[in-house]
Design a protein around this motif. Sequence first.
Motif, short mmCIF file in Angstrom:
data_model
loop_
_atom_site.label_atom_id
_atom_site.label_comp_id
_atom_site.label_asym_id
_atom_site.label_seq_id
_atom_site.Cartn_x
_atom_site.Cartn_y
_atom_site.Cartn_z
N ASP A 216 -8.07 7.09 -5.66
CA ASP A 216 -7.03 5.94 -5.07
C ASP A 216 -7.84 5.33 -3.69
O ASP A 216 -7.59 3.73 -3.76
CB ASP A 216 -6.22 6.85 -4.57
CG ASP A 216 -5.08 7.66 -5.81
OD1 ASP A 216 -4.10 6.58 -6.56
OD2 ASP A 216 -5.09 8.72 -5.28
N ARG A 217 -8.83 5.90 -2.84
CA ARG A 217 -9.50 4.92 -2.40
C ARG A 217 -10.09 4.20 -2.50
O ARG A 217 -9.85 3.03 -1.98
CB ARG A 217 -10.38 6.28 -1.52
CG ARG A 217 -10.79 5.12 0.01
CD ARG A 217 -11.06 6.54 0.89
NE ARG A 217 -12.61 6.96 0.17
CZ ARG A 217 -13.64 6.68 -0.03
NH1 ARG A 217 -13.76 5.09 0.17
NH2 ARG A 217 -14.28 7.57 -1.25
N LEU A 218 -10.64 4.46 -3.15
CA LEU A 218 -11.97 3.00 -4.07
C LEU A 218 -10.85 1.74 -4.70
O LEU A 218 -11.23 0.91 -4.60
CB LEU A 218 -12.09 3.99 -4.91
CG LEU A 218 -13.92 4.91 -4.13
CD1 LEU A 218 -14.42 5.15 -5.17
CD2 LEU A 218 -14.46 3.39 -3.46
N ALA A 219 -9.75 2.35 -5.51
CA ALA A 219 -8.56 1.02 -5.84
C ALA A 219 -8.43 0.68 -4.62
O ALA A 219 -8.16 -0.30 -5.13
CB ALA A 219 -7.36 2.49 -6.63
N ALA A 220 -7.77 1.09 -3.49
CA ALA A 220 -7.34 0.33 -2.94
C ALA A 220 -8.73 -1.24 -1.93
O ALA A 220 -7.69 -2.09 -1.88
CB ALA A 220 -6.68 1.32 -1.48
N ILE A 221 -9.31 -0.10 -2.01
CA ILE A 221 -10.85 -0.92 -1.35
C ILE A 221 -10.99 -2.10 -2.27
O ILE A 221 -11.14 -3.63 -1.63
CB ILE A 221 -11.93 -0.24 -1.45
CG1 ILE A 221 -11.51 0.87 -0.55
CG2 ILE A 221 -13.20 -1.36 -0.78
CD1 ILE A 221 -12.94 1.77 -0.20
N ALA A 222 -10.35 -2.05 -3.67
CA ALA A 222 -11.36 -3.53 -4.25
C ALA A 222 -9.77 -3.51 -5.04
O ALA A 222 -9.80 -5.56 -4.82
CB ALA A 222 -10.91 -2.07 -5.73
N SER A 223 -9.03 -3.35 -4.93
CA SER A 223 -7.23 -4.19 -4.60
C SER A 223 -7.49 -4.77 -3.61
O SER A 223 -7.04 -6.64 -3.57
CB SER A 223 -6.55 -3.79 -4.82
OG SER A 223 -6.16 -2.71 -5.59
#
Length: 252
Positions: A216-223
Motif C-alpha cells: 500500500d505504501r508503494l502504491a501511494a508513492i506511485a500515485s
Amino acid sequence: MPTAHILAWTLVSLRPRGGHDALRRAAARHGGGLLALSPWDLQARRDADSRQALAEALQAQAVVFTSPAAVRAAAALQPLRPRRGQHWLAVGAGSAAALRRAGISGARAPARMDSEGLLALPELQAPASVGLVTAPGGRGMIPATLVARGAQLRRADVYVRVPLPPTAAALARLRALAAPAVLALSSEQALRLVMDTWPAEAAAALRRCAVAAASDRLAAIASGYGLQPVVVAGDPRPAALAATARALIAAT
C-alpha cells in the motif's frame, strides 16, 4: 533496434543491475516480456569498518536482514552463525530464503513482507538490542521505530547502492515502450531515483504504465508521481507482481 522484449504485454523492472531474471521468468509465464531498467548497482563492502560493524550487529538479541543482498554481503564478510537465544529475522521471504542458503534454518519473515510487517513481529516489540544488517538509505522506518521502542541499535551497512545513469539504449527502449505495459514496483528508492534524476522522458514513459505495487505504501508513492492505475500485489516476490500485472492487463 531489437524489440523482442515486447511481447503481448511488457513488465517494466527497476531491479538492480543483474537482478531481473526472476521477474523475466515470471512475466514469461503470463505471456509477457520484460523491459529491464537498472537505476543502481549493488556493491558489497569489504572494508575493516564494515566487518567490525557486522561482528557487533551479529551479537545482538535480534538480528534483522533487510534484503537478500544484505545476506549475501554479510556472508561474504564472515560466517553467519546464530547464538543461542537469538532471533534472526528477515523483511521478506526472499531474504529468509537467502539466510537458509547461508545455513540459517530458523530465520523468520513476516506474512506482510514490508517494514510494517517486520516491525509487527513479536520479537521486535521490546528487544534489548537489534543488529540491523542493511545498506545506507531506505527502510528508515525500521531503525527509527526500534530506537523508539528502546532497543540498542547496532547497524551494519554491508553493501551500498551505486546509482547508474540511464544508458542511451535504456532511454530508447522507454521511448519505444508501447501499451500495454505495467511497472513492477517493489522499491521506493528505485522509483524515486528514476522519476527524480533520470531525464524527463523516462518519467513520462513510466506515467504511461500501470503499476503493480508490492505494498500500500508503494502504491501511494506511485500515485503521488502520477502513475495510474495502481494495484497492490501485497507481495514483493516476482510471481505475485507478474500475476497482478497480468490481471491489470486483462482488465484493460
